[in-house]
Design a protein around this motif. Sequence first.
Motif, mmCIF file in Angstrom:
data_model
loop_
_atom_site.group_PDB
_atom_site.id
_atom_site.type_symbol
_atom_site.label_atom_id
_atom_site.label_comp_id
_atom_site.label_asym_id
_atom_site.label_seq_id
_atom_site.Cartn_x
_atom_site.Cartn_y
_atom_site.Cartn_z
ATOM 1 N N ARG A 149 -5.403 -47.328 -7.653
ATOM 2 C CA ARG A 149 -5.427 -47.457 -9.474
ATOM 3 C C ARG A 149 -4.364 -46.717 -9.519
ATOM 4 O O ARG A 149 -2.713 -46.794 -9.512
ATOM 5 C CB ARG A 149 -5.781 -45.792 -9.460
ATOM 6 C CG ARG A 149 -7.456 -45.731 -8.828
ATOM 7 C CD ARG A 149 -8.431 -45.204 -9.590
ATOM 8 N NE ARG A 149 -7.826 -44.356 -10.628
ATOM 9 C CZ ARG A 149 -8.435 -44.851 -12.339
ATOM 10 N NH1 ARG A 149 -8.961 -45.813 -11.999
ATOM 11 N NH2 ARG A 149 -8.438 -43.486 -13.239
ATOM 12 N N MET A 150 -3.830 -46.986 -11.007
ATOM 13 C CA MET A 150 -2.974 -47.680 -11.562
ATOM 14 C C MET A 150 -2.808 -47.510 -13.105
ATOM 15 O O MET A 150 -3.556 -47.136 -13.445
ATOM 16 C CB MET A 150 -1.596 -49.026 -11.306
ATOM 17 C CG MET A 150 -1.434 -49.202 -10.758
ATOM 18 S SD MET A 150 -0.317 -50.968 -9.526
ATOM 19 C CE MET A 150 -0.422 -50.929 -8.002
ATOM 20 N N GLN A 151 -1.217 -47.520 -14.259
ATOM 21 C CA GLN A 151 -1.357 -47.510 -15.287
ATOM 22 C C GLN A 151 -2.145 -48.210 -15.989
ATOM 23 O O GLN A 151 -1.409 -49.991 -15.713
ATOM 24 C CB GLN A 151 -0.093 -46.980 -15.999
ATOM 25 C CG GLN A 151 0.751 -45.874 -15.252
ATOM 26 C CD GLN A 151 0.022 -44.839 -16.006
ATOM 27 O OE1 GLN A 151 -0.949 -44.047 -17.653
ATOM 28 N NE2 GLN A 151 0.024 -43.762 -15.150
ATOM 29 N N ILE A 206 1.841 -59.431 -17.063
ATOM 30 C CA ILE A 206 2.998 -59.153 -15.392
ATOM 31 C C ILE A 206 2.054 -58.204 -14.214
ATOM 32 O O ILE A 206 1.644 -56.752 -14.904
ATOM 33 C CB ILE A 206 4.160 -58.236 -15.338
ATOM 34 C CG1 ILE A 206 5.213 -59.612 -15.721
ATOM 35 C CG2 ILE A 206 5.003 -58.431 -13.773
ATOM 36 C CD1 ILE A 206 5.163 -60.684 -15.959
ATOM 37 N N TYR A 207 1.660 -58.546 -13.579
ATOM 38 C CA TYR A 207 1.143 -57.634 -12.345
ATOM 39 C C TYR A 207 1.735 -56.276 -11.733
ATOM 40 O O TYR A 207 2.821 -56.997 -10.762
ATOM 41 C CB TYR A 207 -0.401 -58.561 -12.030
ATOM 42 C CG TYR A 207 -1.416 -58.282 -12.932
ATOM 43 C CD1 TYR A 207 -2.637 -57.747 -12.878
ATOM 44 C CD2 TYR A 207 -1.182 -59.582 -13.461
ATOM 45 C CE1 TYR A 207 -3.496 -58.412 -13.294
ATOM 46 C CE2 TYR A 207 -1.968 -60.115 -14.197
ATOM 47 C CZ TYR A 207 -3.054 -59.332 -14.291
ATOM 48 O OH TYR A 207 -4.591 -60.490 -14.962
ATOM 49 N N GLN A 208 0.789 -55.264 -10.551
ATOM 50 C CA GLN A 208 1.528 -54.617 -10.178
ATOM 51 C C GLN A 208 0.633 -54.735 -8.719
ATOM 52 O O GLN A 208 -0.162 -54.479 -8.841
ATOM 53 C CB GLN A 208 1.452 -53.020 -9.760
ATOM 54 C CG GLN A 208 3.309 -52.624 -11.121
ATOM 55 C CD GLN A 208 3.167 -51.530 -11.531
ATOM 56 O OE1 GLN A 208 3.263 -50.478 -10.678
ATOM 57 N NE2 GLN A 208 2.934 -50.858 -12.230
ATOM 58 N N SER A 209 1.345 -54.596 -7.545
ATOM 59 C CA SER A 209 0.462 -54.927 -6.436
ATOM 60 C C SER A 209 0.996 -54.325 -5.615
ATOM 61 O O SER A 209 2.132 -54.782 -4.633
ATOM 62 C CB SER A 209 0.228 -56.336 -6.213
ATOM 63 O OG SER A 209 -0.598 -56.369 -4.955
ATOM 64 N N LEU A 266 -6.237 -55.325 -4.563
ATOM 65 C CA LEU A 266 -6.285 -56.021 -5.766
ATOM 66 C C LEU A 266 -4.917 -55.479 -6.540
ATOM 67 O O LEU A 266 -4.956 -54.131 -6.904
ATOM 68 C CB LEU A 266 -7.607 -55.202 -6.360
ATOM 69 C CG LEU A 266 -8.245 -56.117 -7.516
ATOM 70 C CD1 LEU A 266 -8.289 -57.198 -6.887
ATOM 71 C CD2 LEU A 266 -9.340 -55.534 -8.342
ATOM 72 N N PRO A 267 -4.123 -56.603 -7.202
ATOM 73 C CA PRO A 267 -3.592 -56.903 -8.334
ATOM 74 C C PRO A 267 -3.807 -55.707 -9.868
ATOM 75 O O PRO A 267 -5.076 -56.124 -9.901
ATOM 76 C CB PRO A 267 -2.579 -57.348 -8.848
ATOM 77 C CG PRO A 267 -3.642 -58.679 -8.325
ATOM 78 C CD PRO A 267 -4.744 -58.418 -7.462
ATOM 79 N N GLU A 268 -3.289 -55.085 -10.293
ATOM 80 C CA GLU A 268 -3.754 -54.759 -11.686
ATOM 81 C C GLU A 268 -2.345 -54.722 -13.118
ATOM 82 O O GLU A 268 -1.472 -54.927 -12.227
ATOM 83 C CB GLU A 268 -3.484 -52.715 -11.637
ATOM 84 C CG GLU A 268 -4.855 -52.267 -10.707
ATOM 85 C CD GLU A 268 -5.726 -50.891 -10.378
ATOM 86 O OE1 GLU A 268 -4.308 -50.142 -11.711
ATOM 87 O OE2 GLU A 268 -6.679 -50.527 -9.932
ATOM 88 N N ALA A 269 -3.234 -55.322 -13.730
ATOM 89 C CA ALA A 269 -2.159 -55.393 -14.741
ATOM 90 C C ALA A 269 -1.015 -54.486 -15.110
ATOM 91 O O ALA A 269 -1.132 -53.203 -15.318
ATOM 92 C CB ALA A 269 -3.028 -55.627 -16.274
#
Length: 193
Positions: free
Chosen positions: A185-187, A94-97, A102-105
Amino acid sequence: MDYLKRIELYLEHLESPSPEDLRNALVTLDTKLSDLTPFLHTDHKKPYYRKLLFQNTEVELLLMNWSQIACAPHDHGQSCGWIQVISGTTINTIYQSRDRYLPEAYFSQKMQQGSVFFAPKTGIHHMKAKDEELVTLHLYSPPIKNMKVYDLNACAACVVTEQCGAWWPEEQREKVMEIKLKKQRMQPTKEPK
């Protein structure tokens, strides 16, 4: 009863189905791998071979027989639906966006034979086979249009036609629109063992 007739019996009368209606219909079909054997083919150049089993204005039912290639991160346009693992095991990420980023896992989960999991409207995910026998059944409402596929390396997304699956389109006729994205930038995500 013939499997295609059973599908029609359970799906043809669905009108504006809720997510719960879709899940109930998919589970009630009680699909076995033996029901799908006549429709299974392999495409080793793409993430999966896709077979449309049923479609009307309200819903579509797709069969996917997976190769060892992961599909690209993608959404399902304005459709939502349920995915049932008929055989094998998949890793669903699952991705966040945010819009234009750009989505990040975000997280990954292992889904085994018998699992049924939800694909929300505008939710972004990707799947890959954990073993060689991955077969999945997908029920969406409405039928998928304007699916967005992401190329994480190129920082881009592409809205694709119904003829393209969850991979970057190879032909111009499969592209509706390309979108350049910014990095965010995400976790980091951890894949399950």
